[in-house]
Design a protein around this motif. Structure first.
Motif, PDB file in Angstrom:
ATOM      1  N   GLY A  91      41.904  35.040  48.190  1.00 28.86           N
ATOM      2  CA  GLY A  91      42.896  35.518  49.111  1.00 28.86           C
ATOM      3  C   GLY A  91      43.826  36.280  48.336  1.00 28.86           C
ATOM      4  O   GLY A  91      43.825  36.776  47.090  1.00 28.86           O
ATOM      5  N   VAL A  92      44.846  36.747  49.230  1.00 30.87           N
ATOM      6  CA  VAL A  92      45.849  37.544  48.866  1.00 30.87           C
ATOM      7  C   VAL A  92      46.819  37.027  47.532  1.00 30.87           C
ATOM      8  O   VAL A  92      46.863  37.723  46.580  1.00 30.87           O
ATOM      9  CB  VAL A  92      46.829  37.997  50.021  1.00 30.87           C
ATOM     10  N   PRO A  93      47.011  35.732  47.418  1.00 30.22           N
ATOM     11  CA  PRO A  93      47.648  35.418  46.295  1.00 30.22           C
ATOM     12  C   PRO A  93      47.074  35.362  45.087  1.00 30.22           C
ATOM     13  O   PRO A  93      47.680  35.970  43.898  1.00 30.22           O
ATOM     14  CB  PRO A  93      48.141  33.672  46.760  1.00 30.22           C
ATOM     15  N   GLU A  94      45.626  35.102  45.045  1.00 31.31           N
ATOM     16  CA  GLU A  94      44.736  35.283  44.036  1.00 31.31           C
ATOM     17  C   GLU A  94      44.665  36.728  43.627  1.00 31.31           C
ATOM     18  O   GLU A  94      44.666  37.112  42.346  1.00 31.31           O
ATOM     19  CB  GLU A  94      43.532  34.583  44.249  1.00 31.31           C
ATOM     20  N   LEU A  95      44.518  37.581  44.406  1.00 31.22           N
ATOM     21  CA  LEU A  95      44.412  39.117  44.248  1.00 31.22           C
ATOM     22  C   LEU A  95      45.474  39.481  43.404  1.00 31.22           C
ATOM     23  O   LEU A  95      45.646  40.448  42.586  1.00 31.22           O
ATOM     24  CB  LEU A  95      44.319  39.736  45.429  1.00 31.22           C
ATOM     25  N   ARG A  96      46.882  39.036  43.917  1.00 29.96           N
ATOM     26  CA  ARG A  96      48.048  39.670  43.372  1.00 29.96           C
ATOM     27  C   ARG A  96      47.975  39.396  41.735  1.00 29.96           C
ATOM     28  O   ARG A  96      48.441  39.944  40.853  1.00 29.96           O
ATOM     29  CB  ARG A  96      49.269  38.833  43.830  1.00 29.96           C
ATOM     30  N   LYS A  97      47.505  37.811  41.374  1.00 32.93           N
ATOM     31  CA  LYS A  97      47.283  37.630  40.284  1.00 32.93           C
ATOM     32  C   LYS A  97      46.416  38.334  39.332  1.00 32.93           C
ATOM     33  O   LYS A  97      46.858  38.863  38.137  1.00 32.93           O
ATOM     34  CB  LYS A  97      47.054  36.043  39.967  1.00 32.93           C
ATOM     35  N   VAL A  98      45.383  38.626  39.794  1.00 33.30           N
ATOM     36  CA  VAL A  98      44.437  39.671  39.185  1.00 33.30           C
ATOM     37  C   VAL A  98      45.112  40.996  39.019  1.00 33.30           C
ATOM     38  O   VAL A  98      44.975  41.517  37.792  1.00 33.30           O
ATOM     39  CB  VAL A  98      43.143  39.761  40.127  1.00 33.30           C
ATOM     40  N   PHE A  99      45.639  41.726  39.862  1.00 28.36           N
ATOM     41  CA  PHE A  99      46.520  42.954  39.627  1.00 28.36           C
ATOM     42  C   PHE A  99      47.413  42.690  38.544  1.00 28.36           C
ATOM     43  O   PHE A  99      47.747  43.602  37.657  1.00 28.36           O
ATOM     44  CB  PHE A  99      47.168  43.381  40.966  1.00 28.36           C
ATOM     45  N   GLU A 100      48.512  41.882  38.571  1.00 30.41           N
ATOM     46  CA  GLU A 100      49.308  41.467  37.496  1.00 30.41           C
ATOM     47  C   GLU A 100      48.851  41.348  36.059  1.00 30.41           C
ATOM     48  O   GLU A 100      49.316  41.981  35.346  1.00 30.41           O
ATOM     49  CB  GLU A 100      50.385  40.277  37.943  1.00 30.41           C
ATOM     50  N   ALA A 101      47.799  40.583  36.025  1.00 30.47           N
ATOM     51  CA  ALA A 101      47.086  40.455  34.869  1.00 30.47           C
ATOM     52  C   ALA A 101      46.371  41.896  34.193  1.00 30.47           C
ATOM     53  O   ALA A 101      46.660  42.087  33.034  1.00 30.47           O
ATOM     54  CB  ALA A 101      46.108  39.361  34.863  1.00 30.47           C
ATOM     55  N   PHE A 115      35.201  43.355  39.362  1.00 31.88           N
ATOM     56  CA  PHE A 115      33.944  43.413  40.001  1.00 31.88           C
ATOM     57  C   PHE A 115      34.200  42.608  41.255  1.00 31.88           C
ATOM     58  O   PHE A 115      34.562  41.341  41.120  1.00 31.88           O
ATOM     59  CB  PHE A 115      32.828  42.819  39.331  1.00 31.88           C
ATOM     60  N   VAL A 116      34.050  42.798  42.471  1.00 33.10           N
ATOM     61  CA  VAL A 116      34.367  42.327  43.685  1.00 33.10           C
ATOM     62  C   VAL A 116      33.051  42.049  44.538  1.00 33.10           C
ATOM     63  O   VAL A 116      32.626  43.050  45.041  1.00 33.10           O
ATOM     64  CB  VAL A 116      35.384  42.964  44.609  1.00 33.10           C
ATOM     65  N   ASP A 117      32.577  40.641  44.584  1.00 36.45           N
ATOM     66  CA  ASP A 117      31.222  40.285  45.079  1.00 36.45           C
ATOM     67  C   ASP A 117      31.518  40.294  46.615  1.00 36.45           C
ATOM     68  O   ASP A 117      32.696  39.699  46.796  1.00 36.45           O
ATOM     69  CB  ASP A 117      30.698  39.239  44.496  1.00 36.45           C
ATOM     70  N   GLU A 118      30.578  40.636  47.569  1.00 34.14           N
ATOM     71  CA  GLU A 118      31.006  40.647  48.917  1.00 34.14           C
ATOM     72  C   GLU A 118      31.978  41.183  49.328  1.00 34.14           C
ATOM     73  O   GLU A 118      32.701  40.748  50.333  1.00 34.14           O
ATOM     74  CB  GLU A 118      30.702  39.021  49.305  1.00 34.14           C
ATOM     75  N   ARG A 121      33.627  41.370  52.865  1.00 32.21           N
ATOM     76  CA  ARG A 121      34.123  40.305  53.676  1.00 32.21           C
ATOM     77  C   ARG A 121      35.744  40.268  53.563  1.00 32.21           C
ATOM     78  O   ARG A 121      36.328  39.366  54.308  1.00 32.21           O
ATOM     79  CB  ARG A 121      33.711  38.898  52.925  1.00 32.21           C
ATOM     80  N   PHE A 122      36.378  41.155  52.931  1.00 32.16           N
ATOM     81  CA  PHE A 122      37.616  41.366  52.579  1.00 32.16           C
ATOM     82  C   PHE A 122      38.190  42.023  54.150  1.00 32.16           C
ATOM     83  O   PHE A 122      37.400  42.995  54.435  1.00 32.16           O
ATOM     84  CB  PHE A 122      38.271  42.260  51.645  1.00 32.16           C
ATOM     85  N   ASN A 123      39.316  41.690  54.519  1.00 31.39           N
ATOM     86  CA  ASN A 123      39.646  42.366  55.907  1.00 31.39           C
ATOM     87  C   ASN A 123      40.508  43.737  55.416  1.00 31.39           C
ATOM     88  O   ASN A 123      40.686  43.902  54.296  1.00 31.39           O
ATOM     89  CB  ASN A 123      40.661  41.244  56.723  1.00 31.39           C
ATOM     90  N   LYS A 124      40.830  44.486  56.434  1.00 29.89           N
ATOM     91  CA  LYS A 124      41.511  45.823  56.193  1.00 29.89           C
ATOM     92  C   LYS A 124      42.576  45.648  55.322  1.00 29.89           C
ATOM     93  O   LYS A 124      42.805  46.375  54.239  1.00 29.89           O
ATOM     94  CB  LYS A 124      41.861  46.511  57.485  1.00 29.89           C
ATOM     95  N   ALA A 125      43.568  44.761  55.472  1.00 31.32           N
ATOM     96  CA  ALA A 125      44.807  44.524  54.738  1.00 31.32           C
ATOM     97  C   ALA A 125      44.362  44.324  53.355  1.00 31.32           C
ATOM     98  O   ALA A 125      45.023  44.852  52.335  1.00 31.32           O
ATOM     99  CB  ALA A 125      45.575  43.405  55.301  1.00 31.32           C
ATOM    100  N   GLN A 126      43.375  43.329  52.973  1.00 28.16           N
ATOM    101  CA  GLN A 126      43.346  43.003  51.781  1.00 28.16           C
ATOM    102  C   GLN A 126      42.547  44.172  51.089  1.00 28.16           C
ATOM    103  O   GLN A 126      42.551  44.502  49.776  1.00 28.16           O
ATOM    104  CB  GLN A 126      42.203  41.881  51.892  1.00 28.16           C
ATOM    105  N   GLU A 152      31.561  48.656  57.133  1.00 22.16           N
ATOM    106  CA  GLU A 152      32.182  47.435  56.918  1.00 22.16           C
ATOM    107  C   GLU A 152      33.536  47.827  56.000  1.00 22.16           C
ATOM    108  O   GLU A 152      34.347  46.830  55.626  1.00 22.16           O
ATOM    109  CB  GLU A 152      31.368  46.457  55.968  1.00 22.16           C
ATOM    110  N   LEU A 153      33.537  48.771  55.066  1.00 20.55           N
ATOM    111  CA  LEU A 153      34.840  49.200  54.368  1.00 20.55           C
ATOM    112  C   LEU A 153      35.625  50.170  54.783  1.00 20.55           C
ATOM    113  O   LEU A 153      35.097  51.114  55.448  1.00 20.55           O
ATOM    114  CB  LEU A 153      34.111  49.453  52.890  1.00 20.55           C
ATOM    115  N   ASN A 154      36.835  50.267  54.384  1.00 20.62           N
ATOM    116  CA  ASN A 154      37.963  51.140  55.032  1.00 20.62           C
ATOM    117  C   ASN A 154      37.585  52.508  54.355  1.00 20.62           C
ATOM    118  O   ASN A 154      37.114  52.539  53.134  1.00 20.62           O
ATOM    119  CB  ASN A 154      39.363  50.874  54.417  1.00 20.62           C
TER     120      ASN A 154
END
Length: 436
Positions: A91-101, A115-118, A121-126, A152-154
């Motif tokens: 989800g978004v909280p986990e993504l923020r941690k990935v970006f900070e790291a 690497f983002v599998d599937e 399945r992320f929505n437009k905002a994500q 499926e992708l922006n």
């Protein structure tokens, strides 16, 4: 301290049991089987690696063709830190941690391949959340999807990435993989030639599925080689890849429709069978078959539409599987029928013309005049009753008075439409003669 989404827990001992697919995971890109269209020296990834410039990527392809493996090996080749996440569990909280790291890692002089599998399945905002980190170089994004990225992708993510299509493994690629598995297992599969080929076909182009099947077969304790029948009894055939609401659905109905249009009954029956085997609703096929008759056969064979409707009704009365034979017969009829889209093209041209001319009224001579006021306005004046005219044809103009007469319907010289063309040419000559 381990980075977020690195492999958690204690290191796995070398003596621990590992699945065959994990043991055979390639250690370099040169060990990857198949996908030469993206990995070859002149292919996109080959060129990128040779030039030392790797861009963000989207891998589009079916399961088991190496998307995750290639992404991991790209990180090794470019000395980027590899992080793997799944859009299903992130989800978004986990993504923020990935970006900070990744930012901290970048400040310390190391880049990150995320690497983002599937990824679809992320929505437009994500998906939008990736953009600033892609643009400033915090991450190099490699997304994997089994769905068409165009849908499926922006557009913003796609514009910053290169889409690479990974293909199902061919039988020759699967055979190479089987040989590599036999070497790792130090034993030959207990199958005769046809059974071995049947095993490869069961994998349906999925390398991971093949290795799982091989692991099962290799564990069997049999004295003699098994034939195809014996293999089939011991293994369930893997279901063909087919999503009734996804790309495969649209790909196969497109293949069926174009086979009919191309007058190929064999290909028509094959794609029809593929869709049925995949679990497609025969009623959906019945509707599409009728549409084919209307769009592609048209008035070249007016009977075609009736054949389709009768086959549809027969299916409703008989059900599966007998009713499907009626649909198959209709498809063969359509494939061999003369083809014309003249009426379809004329209809589309008429719609375009109607939209362009807006509210232009009909000419007054073809308007009824039920009141004296309307008669005084000229409604019906000068109308020529065709049954009273020579040859039953007056040749009057029925288009709006301000509109130049168009040609919308142009029949072809095929099937019954050849007769319609003869009639149309006849009336055209009479019209010219009457209006001289």
């Amino acid at each position: 301290m381990a980075d977020l989404f690195d492999t958690p827990g204690e290191p796995v001992p070398d003596t621990a049991p590992r699945p065959l697919a994990d043991r055979l995971r390639p250690r370099s890109l040169t060990e990857v089987i198949g996908q030469d269209q993206v990995l070859g020296p002149e292919a996109p990834l080959g060129v990128m690696l040779a030039s030392g410039s790797l861009s963000s990527l989207i891998f589009w392809g079916p399961p088991g063709v190496g998307k995750t493996t290639i992404a991991r090996l790209l990180a090794d080749e470019t000395n980027l830190h590899f992080i793997q996440i799944s859009a299903i569990f992130t989800g978004v909280p986990e993504l923020r941690k990935v970006f900070e790291a990744a930012k901290i890692r970048r400040q310390n002089g190391q880049g990150t391949l995320l690497f983002v599998d599937e990824i679809h399945r992320f929505n437009k905002a994500q998906q939008d959340g990736f953009l600033p980190h892609m643009e400033d170089g915090t991450i190099l994004l490699v997304g994997a999807t089994t769905e068409n990225p165009s849908f499926e992708l922006n557009a913003a993510v796609l514009s910053r990435s290169q889409v690479l299509v990974l293909e199902r493994l061919a039988l020759k690629d699967l055979e190479r993989l089987a040989q590599r598995a036999e070497k790792e297992l130090d034993r030959t599969l207990p199958l005769d030639g046809p059974a071995r080929e049947a095993l490869l076909e069961m994998a349906d182009g999925d390398g991971r599925a093949l290795l799982n099947l091989i692991e099962q077969v290799a564990a069997w304790k049999v004295k003699d080689k098994l034939n195809t029948d014996a293999l089939s009894k011991r293994l369930m055939k893997r279901a063909a890849k087919y999503d009734k609401s996804g790309d495969e659905h649209y790909n196969l109905i497109s293949a069926l429709h174009k086979s009919v249009r191309g007058s190929d009954p064999d290909a028509t029956l094959y794609w029809f069978a593929r869709m049925l085997e995949g679990g497609e609703d025969p009623r959906y096929l019945a509707r599409r078959i009728t549409r084919m008759a209307v769009e592609d056969i048209g008035l070249a064979d007016p009977q075609a539409q009736a054949v389709c409707l009768q086959s549809w009704e027969t299916y409703e009365r008989l059900g599966s599987p007998e009713g499907e034979l009626a649909l198959a017969q209709a498809l063969v009829y359509l494939a061999l029928a003369p083809k014309s889209n003249a009426a379809y093209a004329g209809y589309k041209a008429a719609r375009a013309s109607a939209k362009k001319t807006g509210s232009e009224p009909p000419p007054k001579h073809i308007l009824n005049a039920p009141t004296s006021l309307m008669s005084d306005q000229g409604y019906g004046a000068g109308y020529q009753y065709d049954h009273d005219a020579e040859d039953g044809f007056s040749g009057q103009d029925y288009f709006p008075e301000t509109m130049k007469r168009p040609v919308l319907y142009a029949p072809v010289e095929r099937g019954f439409e050849r007769e319609l063309k003869r009639r149309l040419d006849y009336f055209t000559k009479l019209r010219l003669k009457r209006n001289e």
